[in-house]
Design a protein around this motif. Structure first.
Motif, PDB file in Angstrom:
ATOM      1  N   ILE A  76       0.832  -1.209   0.000  1.00  0.00           N
ATOM      2  CA  ILE A  76       0.000   0.000   0.000  1.00  0.00           C
ATOM      3  C   ILE A  76       0.861   1.251   0.000  1.00  0.00           C
ATOM      4  CG2 ILE A  76      -1.570   1.396   1.442  1.00  0.00           C
ATOM      5  CD1 ILE A  76      -2.991  -0.630  -0.301  1.00  0.00           C
ATOM      6  N   ARG A  77       1.878   1.279   0.829  1.00  0.00           N
ATOM      7  CA  ARG A  77       2.777   2.444   0.847  1.00  0.00           C
ATOM      8  C   ARG A  77       3.440   2.642  -0.516  1.00  0.00           C
ATOM      9  NH1 ARG A  77       2.692   4.872   5.533  1.00  0.00           N
ATOM     10  NH2 ARG A  77       2.510   3.729   7.489  1.00  0.00           N
ATOM     11  N   GLY A  78       3.784   1.544  -1.188  1.00  0.00           N
ATOM     12  CA  GLY A  78       4.363   1.636  -2.527  1.00  0.00           C
ATOM     13  C   GLY A  78       3.357   2.061  -3.579  1.00  0.00           C
ATOM     14  N   ALA A  79       2.084   1.746  -3.360  1.00  0.00           N
ATOM     15  CA  ALA A  79       1.033   2.079  -4.328  1.00  0.00           C
ATOM     16  C   ALA A  79       0.534   3.516  -4.196  1.00  0.00           C
ATOM     17  CB  ALA A  79      -0.138   1.113  -4.168  1.00  0.00           C
ATOM     18  N   ILE A  80       0.711   4.109  -3.030  1.00  0.00           N
ATOM     19  CA  ILE A  80       0.134   5.433  -2.768  1.00  0.00           C
ATOM     20  C   ILE A  80       0.578   6.497  -3.772  1.00  0.00           C
ATOM     21  CG2 ILE A  80       0.223   7.365  -1.103  1.00  0.00           C
ATOM     22  CD1 ILE A  80      -1.989   5.307  -0.539  1.00  0.00           C
ATOM     23  N   PRO A  81       1.854   6.607  -4.144  1.00  0.00           N
ATOM     24  CA  PRO A  81       2.221   7.641  -5.122  1.00  0.00           C
ATOM     25  C   PRO A  81       1.449   7.516  -6.439  1.00  0.00           C
ATOM     26  CG  PRO A  81       4.194   6.833  -4.047  1.00  0.00           C
ATOM     27  CD  PRO A  81       3.056   5.928  -3.614  1.00  0.00           C
ATOM     28  N   ALA A  82       1.256   6.289  -6.923  1.00  0.00           N
ATOM     29  CA  ALA A  82       0.503   6.097  -8.169  1.00  0.00           C
ATOM     30  C   ALA A  82      -0.962   6.474  -7.988  1.00  0.00           C
ATOM     31  CB  ALA A  82       0.628   4.648  -8.644  1.00  0.00           C
ATOM     32  N   LEU A  83      -1.540   6.110  -6.836  1.00  0.00           N
ATOM     33  CA  LEU A  83      -2.940   6.460  -6.568  1.00  0.00           C
ATOM     34  C   LEU A  83      -3.114   7.974  -6.432  1.00  0.00           C
ATOM     35  CD1 LEU A  83      -3.762   3.631  -4.007  1.00  0.00           C
ATOM     36  CD2 LEU A  83      -4.597   3.788  -6.355  1.00  0.00           C
ATOM     37  N   ALA A  84      -2.134   8.634  -5.823  1.00  0.00           N
ATOM     38  CA  ALA A  84      -2.205  10.088  -5.649  1.00  0.00           C
ATOM     39  C   ALA A  84      -2.028  10.823  -6.972  1.00  0.00           C
ATOM     40  CB  ALA A  84      -1.145  10.546  -4.646  1.00  0.00           C
ATOM     41  N   ASP A  85      -1.221  10.256  -7.880  1.00  0.00           N
ATOM     42  CA  ASP A  85      -0.972  10.899  -9.176  1.00  0.00           C
ATOM     43  C   ASP A  85      -2.093  10.670 -10.184  1.00  0.00           C
ATOM     44  OD1 ASP A  85       1.424  11.930  -8.303  1.00  0.00           O
ATOM     45  OD2 ASP A  85       2.656  10.377  -9.259  1.00  0.00           O
ATOM     46  N   ASP A  86      -2.894   9.638  -9.970  1.00  0.00           N
ATOM     47  CA  ASP A  86      -3.980   9.337 -10.904  1.00  0.00           C
ATOM     48  C   ASP A  86      -5.159  10.265 -10.629  1.00  0.00           C
ATOM     49  OD1 ASP A  86      -5.219   7.342 -12.919  1.00  0.00           O
ATOM     50  OD2 ASP A  86      -6.704   7.504 -11.303  1.00  0.00           O
ATOM     51  N   PRO A  87      -5.644  10.995 -11.627  1.00  0.00           N
ATOM     52  CA  PRO A  87      -6.724  11.958 -11.379  1.00  0.00           C
ATOM     53  C   PRO A  87      -8.033  11.326 -10.895  1.00  0.00           C
ATOM     54  CG  PRO A  87      -6.222  11.813 -13.738  1.00  0.00           C
ATOM     55  CD  PRO A  87      -5.198  10.994 -13.024  1.00  0.00           C
ATOM     56  N   THR A  88      -8.321  10.120 -11.322  1.00  0.00           N
ATOM     57  CA  THR A  88      -9.581   9.485 -10.918  1.00  0.00           C
ATOM     58  C   THR A  88      -9.528   9.041  -9.465  1.00  0.00           C
ATOM     59  OG1 THR A  88      -9.921   8.751 -13.189  1.00  0.00           O
ATOM     60  CG2 THR A  88     -11.260   7.700 -11.488  1.00  0.00           C
ATOM     61  N   THR A  89      -8.445   8.358  -9.062  1.00  0.00           N
ATOM     62  CA  THR A  89      -8.364   7.906  -7.672  1.00  0.00           C
ATOM     63  C   THR A  89      -8.102   9.074  -6.727  1.00  0.00           C
ATOM     64  OG1 THR A  89      -6.049   7.291  -8.018  1.00  0.00           O
ATOM     65  CG2 THR A  89      -7.693   5.535  -8.198  1.00  0.00           C
ATOM     66  N   ALA A  90      -7.383  10.087  -7.186  1.00  0.00           N
ATOM     67  CA  ALA A  90      -7.163  11.262  -6.334  1.00  0.00           C
ATOM     68  C   ALA A  90      -8.483  11.975  -6.057  1.00  0.00           C
ATOM     69  CB  ALA A  90      -6.166  12.214  -6.989  1.00  0.00           C
ATOM     70  N   ARG A  91      -9.398  11.910  -6.996  1.00  0.00           N
ATOM     71  CA  ARG A  91     -10.686  12.596  -6.829  1.00  0.00           C
ATOM     72  C   ARG A  91     -11.737  11.731  -6.140  1.00  0.00           C
ATOM     73  NH1 ARG A  91     -14.769  14.720 -11.519  1.00  0.00           N
ATOM     74  NH2 ARG A  91     -16.285  15.618 -10.100  1.00  0.00           N
ATOM     75  N   HIS A  92     -11.743  10.432  -6.462  1.00  0.00           N
ATOM     76  CA  HIS A  92     -12.811   9.558  -5.968  1.00  0.00           C
ATOM     77  C   HIS A  92     -12.361   8.526  -4.948  1.00  0.00           C
ATOM     78  CE1 HIS A  92     -15.604  11.158  -8.931  1.00  0.00           C
ATOM     79  NE2 HIS A  92     -14.643  11.030  -9.830  1.00  0.00           N
ATOM     80  N   GLY A  93     -11.065   8.372  -4.755  1.00  0.00           N
ATOM     81  CA  GLY A  93     -10.574   7.328  -3.866  1.00  0.00           C
ATOM     82  C   GLY A  93     -10.573   5.991  -4.575  1.00  0.00           C
ATOM     83  N   ALA A  94     -10.318   4.934  -3.819  1.00  0.00           N
ATOM     84  CA  ALA A  94     -10.273   3.598  -4.408  1.00  0.00           C
ATOM     85  C   ALA A  94     -10.572   2.547  -3.348  1.00  0.00           C
ATOM     86  CB  ALA A  94      -8.891   3.328  -5.015  1.00  0.00           C
ATOM     87  N   THR A  95     -11.151   1.462  -3.796  1.00  0.00           N
ATOM     88  CA  THR A  95     -11.299   0.277  -2.970  1.00  0.00           C
ATOM     89  C   THR A  95     -10.238  -0.701  -3.444  1.00  0.00           C
ATOM     90  OG1 THR A  95     -13.661   0.624  -2.669  1.00  0.00           O
ATOM     91  CG2 THR A  95     -12.831  -1.612  -2.299  1.00  0.00           C
ATOM     92  N   VAL A  96      -9.365  -1.105  -2.519  1.00  0.00           N
ATOM     93  CA  VAL A  96      -8.256  -1.992  -2.863  1.00  0.00           C
ATOM     94  C   VAL A  96      -8.523  -3.379  -2.298  1.00  0.00           C
ATOM     95  CG1 VAL A  96      -5.777  -2.394  -2.627  1.00  0.00           C
ATOM     96  CG2 VAL A  96      -6.641  -0.050  -2.886  1.00  0.00           C
ATOM     97  N   MET A  97      -8.386  -4.377  -3.168  1.00  0.00           N
ATOM     98  CA  MET A  97      -8.503  -5.768  -2.752  1.00  0.00           C
ATOM     99  C   MET A  97      -7.180  -6.457  -3.050  1.00  0.00           C
ATOM    100  SD  MET A  97     -12.272  -7.004  -3.899  1.00  0.00           S
ATOM    101  CE  MET A  97     -12.538  -6.034  -5.359  1.00  0.00           C
ATOM    102  N   PHE A  98      -6.779  -7.318  -2.163  1.00  0.00           N
ATOM    103  CA  PHE A  98      -5.578  -8.110  -2.357  1.00  0.00           C
ATOM    104  C   PHE A  98      -6.000  -9.520  -2.751  1.00  0.00           C
ATOM    105  CE2 PHE A  98      -4.446  -4.808   0.642  1.00  0.00           C
ATOM    106  CZ  PHE A  98      -3.242  -4.343   0.128  1.00  0.00           C
ATOM    107  N   ILE A  99      -5.425 -10.012  -3.845  1.00  0.00           N
ATOM    108  CA  ILE A  99      -5.745 -11.346  -4.342  1.00  0.00           C
ATOM    109  C   ILE A  99      -4.454 -12.167  -4.323  1.00  0.00           C
ATOM    110  CG2 ILE A  99      -6.723 -12.681  -6.246  1.00  0.00           C
ATOM    111  CD1 ILE A  99      -8.699 -10.600  -5.173  1.00  0.00           C
TER     112      ILE A  99
END
Length: 150
Positions: A77-100
């Motif tokens: 998750i800590r490694g994924a946060i920069p990509a989530l913060a840089d993406d306009p859709t997830t930065a605006r709407h958030g995200a539900t993360v599932m681990f498979i």
């Protein structure tokens, strides 16, 4: 009567245009590509849905991992946060993360992938300052807060 038809036509046209703009789902390919670079992530599936109405936007990210330990979940998750913060859709709407567990090829279809879903322990949620749940829900505020700390 003519003015009623004109008004109705204007309302219908504006409504159709507004719904067409809202219903378009953004391409999540760039986000998925960036998330696949995170250590511990085997593959990614990122989808946008509009549950209940076209203006409701929900981003669901499936991260395929080999190590379902709490330490690895936190690291991913800590490694994924920069990509989530840089993406306009997830930065605006958030995200539900599932681990498979594993890789997509381990499952016959996306519905069966949910059988491989693994949930981080309460310790991970506490460490990240998130509410415990069936899936990890990251609000835009959570993403921004965690991005500041990364």
């Amino acid at each position: 009567m003519r003015s009623i038809r004109v008004a109705l036509g204007v309302v219908l046209t504006l409504g159709a245009l507004s719904l067409a703009g809202c219903a378009a789902s953004p391409d999540m390919g760039d986000l998925a590509a960036h998330l696949e670079e995170v250590d511990g992530v085997n593959a990614v599936s990122a989808d946008v849905g509009h549950p209940g109405a076209p203006w409701n936007t929900e981003v669901v990210v499936r991260l395929f991992v080999d190590d379902p330990s709490d330490a690895e979940f936190t690291s991913v998750i800590r490694g994924a946060i920069p990509a989530l913060a840089d993406d306009p859709t997830t930065a605006r709407h958030g995200a539900t993360v599932m681990f498979i567990d594993g890789v997509p090829g381990d499952y016959a279809n996306s519905g069966q992938e949910l059988r491989g879903k693994v949930r981080p322990g309460m310790k991970v949620y506490d460490e990240l300052g998130l509410d415990f749940g069936e899936s990890m829900r990251l609000s835009p505020e959570d993403i921004a807060r965690l991005a500041e700390g990364s």
